[in-house]
Design an enzyme around this catalytic site. Structure first.
Site, PDB file in Angstrom:
ATOM      1  N   GLU A   1       0.823  -1.235  -0.149  1.00  0.00           N
ATOM      2  CA  GLU A   1      -0.165  -0.122  -0.047  1.00  0.00           C
ATOM      3  C   GLU A   1       0.983   1.170  -0.066  1.00  0.00           C
ATOM      4  O   GLU A   1       0.382   2.294  -0.640  1.00  0.00           O
ATOM      5  CB  GLU A   1      -0.876  -0.105   1.433  1.00  0.00           C
TER       6      GLU A   1
ATOM      7  N   ASP B   1      -5.221  -0.397   5.254  1.00  0.00           N
ATOM      8  CA  ASP B   1      -6.506   0.047   6.100  1.00  0.00           C
ATOM      9  C   ASP B   1      -7.461  -1.232   6.298  1.00  0.00           C
ATOM     10  O   ASP B   1      -8.742  -0.980   6.814  1.00  0.00           O
ATOM     11  CB  ASP B   1      -7.166   1.310   5.294  1.00  0.00           C
TER      12      ASP B   1
END
Length: 270
Positions: free
Chosen positions: A144, A152
């Site tokens: 990410e 997340d």
């Protein structure tokens, strides 16, 4: 059993084999994936004949993470109002988190068998599993950071308890890839195997060993381990005392002790 678009699910004796089944897309996690995984793990929880789960990926790779077309579709729905965009994005993130919470909250042990790519959202997924095993040439990456965002869907919350805070920070900040050897060294995986065939055979064997135990005992053990992630030792001791005040009255305890004394293999009811 229901037909799924993103998964192949079969029950082998007391084991549910849940396989991500989009090999032509490197098992990328599309909209079907996020919806179906909740349905599948609800079925696992509700089916007493299932005592353990093996989670794998079809083809050469476990998973390349979230499908970029899904991200693009979410972005296309955003408008000009920042507040409304934030509300919509937060709702979507919580929806995705619920998919992996279903894995984490499953009453049955979940064993991940990983080969090839295990990237981005796939790290979130395996972090929600009880145990992880891989081939020596598997590639793990918290990707990410290279997409300009923070993970997340569970990696940053669950992974420190698996590999430690410092190593998690290094992998999350750099996005660097590690292979099966390093994954085993840092505790991300319990064991490595030379190839995909021996990996799946080995993990299914471990799952079979678990499935042969008292389901009451396995359930209680997993519940206590999960509880202790967020509670103090004295809280955990109080909880297990209350839990076992009921569970020690199970027929499984008598069967296990009798089998131990007679050196026979016990057979437990679902």
């Amino acid at each position: 059993m229901s037909d799924y678009q993103a998964f192949r699910v079969e029950q082998v004796d007391k084991i549910a084999h849940v396989q991500i089944n989009r090999p032509d897309k490197i098992n990328a996690m599309n909209a079907d994936f996020w919806r179906e995984i909740i349905e599948i793990f609800q079925w696992v929880d509700d089916t007493d004949a299932v005592r353990a789960v093996v989670l794998s990926g079809a083809g050469k790779h476990f998973s390349s993470g979230i499908d970029l077309t899904l991200l693009a579709s979410v972005g296309a729905q955003l408008g000009k109002d920042v507040g409304r965009n934030a509300t919509a994005l937060r709702r979507k993130i919580l929806e995705l988190q619920a998919s992996f919470n279903a894995v984490d909250n499953c009453r049955k042990p979940v064993l991940a068998a990983i080969q090839g790519y295990c990237i981005g959202g796939a790290i979130d997924l395996i972090s929600a599993c009880d145990m992880r095993y891989s081939t020596v040439d598997a590639q793990f990456s918290i990707k990410e950071i290279d997409m300009g965002m923070a993970a997340d869907v569970g990696t940053l919350q669950r992974l420190p308890r698996i590999i430690g805070d410092g190593m998690m920070r290094e992998l999350a900040y750099t996005g660097r890839s590690i292979d099966g050897h390093e994954a085993a060294r840092i505790g991300l995986v319990n064991r490595t195997y030379e190839d995909q065939e021996t990996l799946l055979d080995g993990v299914m064997d471990i799952a079979a060993q678990i499935a042969a135990k008292s389901p009451i005992a396995v359930r209680g053990t997993k519940e206590m381990i999960r509880y202790m992630r967020d509670h103090r030792v004295d809280d955990g001791l109080q909880y297990i005392a209350t839990w076992n005040a009921a569970m020690l009255q199970s027929e499984d305890l008598r069967l296990a002790m009798a089998a131990h004394m007679t050196k026979q293999k016990p057979g437990f009811a679902d």
